[in-house]
Design a protein around this motif. Structure first.
Motif, PDB file in Angstrom:
ATOM      1  N   ALA A   1       0.844  -1.193   0.000  1.00 47.64           N
ATOM      2  CA  ALA A   1       0.000   0.000   0.000  1.00 47.64           C
ATOM      3  C   ALA A   1       0.878   1.241   0.000  1.00 47.64           C
ATOM      4  O   ALA A   1       2.095   1.165   0.198  1.00 47.64           O
ATOM      5  CB  ALA A   1      -0.915   0.022   1.229  1.00 47.64           C
ATOM      6  N   LEU A   2       0.245   2.388  -0.211  1.00 47.46           N
ATOM      7  CA  LEU A   2       0.878   3.672   0.006  1.00 47.46           C
ATOM      8  C   LEU A   2       0.632   4.053   1.463  1.00 47.46           C
ATOM      9  O   LEU A   2      -0.519   4.111   1.903  1.00 47.46           O
ATOM     10  CB  LEU A   2       0.297   4.725  -0.934  1.00 47.46           C
ATOM     11  CG  LEU A   2       0.963   6.097  -0.946  1.00 47.46           C
ATOM     12  CD1 LEU A   2       2.397   5.990  -1.461  1.00 47.46           C
ATOM     13  CD2 LEU A   2       0.175   7.063  -1.822  1.00 47.46           C
ATOM     14  N   TYR A   3       1.696   4.281   2.205  1.00 47.94           N
ATOM     15  CA  TYR A   3       1.605   4.566   3.630  1.00 47.94           C
ATOM     16  C   TYR A   3       1.753   6.065   3.889  1.00 47.94           C
ATOM     17  O   TYR A   3       2.692   6.701   3.404  1.00 47.94           O
ATOM     18  CB  TYR A   3       2.689   3.804   4.392  1.00 47.94           C
ATOM     19  CG  TYR A   3       2.365   2.335   4.571  1.00 47.94           C
ATOM     20  CD1 TYR A   3       2.026   1.828   5.823  1.00 47.94           C
ATOM     21  CD2 TYR A   3       2.387   1.466   3.491  1.00 47.94           C
ATOM     22  CE1 TYR A   3       1.717   0.485   5.984  1.00 47.94           C
ATOM     23  CE2 TYR A   3       2.069   0.125   3.645  1.00 47.94           C
ATOM     24  CZ  TYR A   3       1.741  -0.358   4.891  1.00 47.94           C
ATOM     25  OH  TYR A   3       1.434  -1.692   5.050  1.00 47.94           O
TER      26      TYR A   3
ATOM     27  N   THR B   1      -9.964  13.226  12.414  1.00 50.86           N
ATOM     28  CA  THR B   1      -9.308  13.762  13.598  1.00 50.86           C
ATOM     29  C   THR B   1      -7.871  14.206  13.318  1.00 50.86           C
ATOM     30  O   THR B   1      -7.225  14.738  14.216  1.00 50.86           O
ATOM     31  CB  THR B   1      -9.293  12.746  14.745  1.00 50.86           C
ATOM     32  OG1 THR B   1      -8.448  11.638  14.420  1.00 50.86           O
ATOM     33  CG2 THR B   1     -10.698  12.233  15.030  1.00 50.86           C
ATOM     34  N   TYR B   2      -7.400  13.999  12.104  1.00 52.54           N
ATOM     35  CA  TYR B   2      -6.029  14.365  11.755  1.00 52.54           C
ATOM     36  C   TYR B   2      -6.011  15.610  10.871  1.00 52.54           C
ATOM     37  O   TYR B   2      -6.734  15.683   9.874  1.00 52.54           O
ATOM     38  CB  TYR B   2      -5.316  13.192  11.078  1.00 52.54           C
ATOM     39  CG  TYR B   2      -5.160  12.038  12.028  1.00 52.54           C
ATOM     40  CD1 TYR B   2      -4.058  11.975  12.889  1.00 52.54           C
ATOM     41  CD2 TYR B   2      -6.124  11.045  12.114  1.00 52.54           C
ATOM     42  CE1 TYR B   2      -3.934  10.944  13.800  1.00 52.54           C
ATOM     43  CE2 TYR B   2      -6.001  10.011  13.027  1.00 52.54           C
ATOM     44  CZ  TYR B   2      -4.913   9.969  13.865  1.00 52.54           C
ATOM     45  OH  TYR B   2      -4.788   8.945  14.775  1.00 52.54           O
ATOM     46  N   ASP B   3      -5.179  16.573  11.240  1.00 56.06           N
ATOM     47  CA  ASP B   3      -5.125  17.862  10.561  1.00 56.06           C
ATOM     48  C   ASP B   3      -4.034  17.950   9.505  1.00 56.06           C
ATOM     49  O   ASP B   3      -4.141  18.759   8.577  1.00 56.06           O
ATOM     50  CB  ASP B   3      -4.905  18.977  11.587  1.00 56.06           C
ATOM     51  CG  ASP B   3      -5.982  19.021  12.648  1.00 56.06           C
ATOM     52  OD1 ASP B   3      -5.631  19.075  13.845  1.00 56.06           O
ATOM     53  OD2 ASP B   3      -7.169  19.010  12.286  1.00 56.06           O
ATOM     54  N   TYR B   4      -2.991  17.150   9.643  1.00 59.73           N
ATOM     55  CA  TYR B   4      -1.837  17.241   8.763  1.00 59.73           C
ATOM     56  C   TYR B   4      -1.481  15.863   8.220  1.00 59.73           C
ATOM     57  O   TYR B   4      -1.536  14.863   8.940  1.00 59.73           O
ATOM     58  CB  TYR B   4      -0.635  17.834   9.500  1.00 59.73           C
ATOM     59  CG  TYR B   4      -0.942  19.157  10.163  1.00 59.73           C
ATOM     60  CD1 TYR B   4      -1.006  20.327   9.411  1.00 59.73           C
ATOM     61  CD2 TYR B   4      -1.179  19.230  11.526  1.00 59.73           C
ATOM     62  CE1 TYR B   4      -1.307  21.536  10.009  1.00 59.73           C
ATOM     63  CE2 TYR B   4      -1.476  20.436  12.133  1.00 59.73           C
ATOM     64  CZ  TYR B   4      -1.542  21.585  11.366  1.00 59.73           C
ATOM     65  OH  TYR B   4      -1.840  22.786  11.966  1.00 59.73           O
ATOM     66  N   TRP B   5      -1.078  15.835   6.948  1.00 61.60           N
ATOM     67  CA  TRP B   5      -0.764  14.588   6.260  1.00 61.60           C
ATOM     68  C   TRP B   5       0.498  14.722   5.434  1.00 61.60           C
ATOM     69  O   TRP B   5       0.762  15.779   4.860  1.00 61.60           O
ATOM     70  CB  TRP B   5      -1.913  14.186   5.328  1.00 61.60           C
ATOM     71  CG  TRP B   5      -3.183  13.877   6.051  1.00 61.60           C
ATOM     72  CD1 TRP B   5      -4.097  14.769   6.525  1.00 61.60           C
ATOM     73  CD2 TRP B   5      -3.679  12.582   6.379  1.00 61.60           C
ATOM     74  NE1 TRP B   5      -5.132  14.104   7.141  1.00 61.60           N
ATOM     75  CE2 TRP B   5      -4.901  12.760   7.056  1.00 61.60           C
ATOM     76  CE3 TRP B   5      -3.214  11.287   6.161  1.00 61.60           C
ATOM     77  CZ2 TRP B   5      -5.661  11.697   7.526  1.00 61.60           C
ATOM     78  CZ3 TRP B   5      -3.971  10.225   6.622  1.00 61.60           C
ATOM     79  CH2 TRP B   5      -5.177  10.433   7.297  1.00 61.60           C
ATOM     80  N   GLY B   6       1.276  13.647   5.359  1.00 58.96           N
ATOM     81  CA  GLY B   6       2.416  13.593   4.472  1.00 58.96           C
ATOM     82  C   GLY B   6       2.006  13.179   3.075  1.00 58.96           C
ATOM     83  O   GLY B   6       0.822  12.938   2.790  1.00 58.96           O
ATOM     84  N   GLN B   7       2.980  13.076   2.181  1.00 62.48           N
ATOM     85  CA  GLN B   7       2.711  12.754   0.783  1.00 62.48           C
ATOM     86  C   GLN B   7       2.620  11.255   0.520  1.00 62.48           C
ATOM     87  O   GLN B   7       2.147  10.847  -0.544  1.00 62.48           O
ATOM     88  CB  GLN B   7       3.794  13.369  -0.110  1.00 62.48           C
ATOM     89  CG  GLN B   7       5.091  12.568  -0.219  1.00 62.48           C
ATOM     90  CD  GLN B   7       5.920  12.553   1.050  1.00 62.48           C
ATOM     91  OE1 GLN B   7       5.723  13.366   1.956  1.00 62.48           O
ATOM     92  NE2 GLN B   7       6.872  11.622   1.123  1.00 62.48           N
ATOM     93  N   GLY B   8       3.073  10.443   1.449  1.00 70.23           N
ATOM     94  CA  GLY B   8       3.010   8.998   1.319  1.00 70.23           C
ATOM     95  C   GLY B   8       4.317   8.384   0.861  1.00 70.23           C
ATOM     96  O   GLY B   8       5.117   9.012   0.170  1.00 70.23           O
ATOM     97  N   THR B   9       4.543   7.128   1.254  1.00 68.90           N
ATOM     98  CA  THR B   9       5.679   6.350   0.790  1.00 68.90           C
ATOM     99  C   THR B   9       5.181   4.947   0.449  1.00 68.90           C
ATOM    100  O   THR B   9       4.401   4.356   1.187  1.00 68.90           O
ATOM    101  CB  THR B   9       6.808   6.309   1.843  1.00 68.90           C
ATOM    102  OG1 THR B   9       7.955   5.653   1.307  1.00 68.90           O
ATOM    103  CG2 THR B   9       6.373   5.609   3.127  1.00 68.90           C
TER     104      THR B   9
END
Length: 123
Positions: free
Chosen positions: A92-94, A109-117
């Motif tokens: 998967a993309l994590y 409930t999450y405000d910020y996200w990374g681009q994925g790996t």
């Protein structure tokens, strides 16, 4: 404001291990609950693991319990996901995510996200 960048993904054979890293920038990192989500092609995004702001509490989805370990180092503004005994279903993309509202398993409930790996596990 928190910015997140994931790294450490790759191709691994079933039974192998990977360690994902999430580097955070921003003054409020140590007040955020951190989590890892994943999304496979054609499937819904699902929570994998979460860790409280001080690192004292962790939660895992049943499918990874006993195989994955989430940890954080607030002094370094880093969160990690140690992935052992990998199986093809882990492909998967994590994504790394940060939030402060109660509800560790809910995307809202999450405000910020990374681009994925990307993590790919071959059989």
């Amino acid at each position: 404001q928190v910015q997140l960048v994931e790294s450490g993904g790759g191709l691994v054979q079933a039974g192998g291990s990977l360690r994902l890293s999430c580097a955070a920038s921003g003054r409020s990192f140590n007040s955020q609950r951190m989590a890892w989500f994943r999304q496979a092609p054609g499937k819904e995004r699902e929570v994998v693991a979460a860790i409280s702001s001080n690192g004292a509490g962790t939660s895992y989805t049943d499918s990874v319990k006993g195989r994955f370990t989430i940890s954080r180092d607030n002094a370094k503004n880093m969160v990690y996901l140690q992935m052992n005994s990998l199986i093809p279903e882990d492909t998967a993309l994590y994504y790394c995510a940060a939030g402060r509202v109660t509800g560790w398993n809910l995307q809202r409930t999450y405000d910020y996200w990374g681009q994925g790996t990307q993590v790919t596990v071959s059989s």
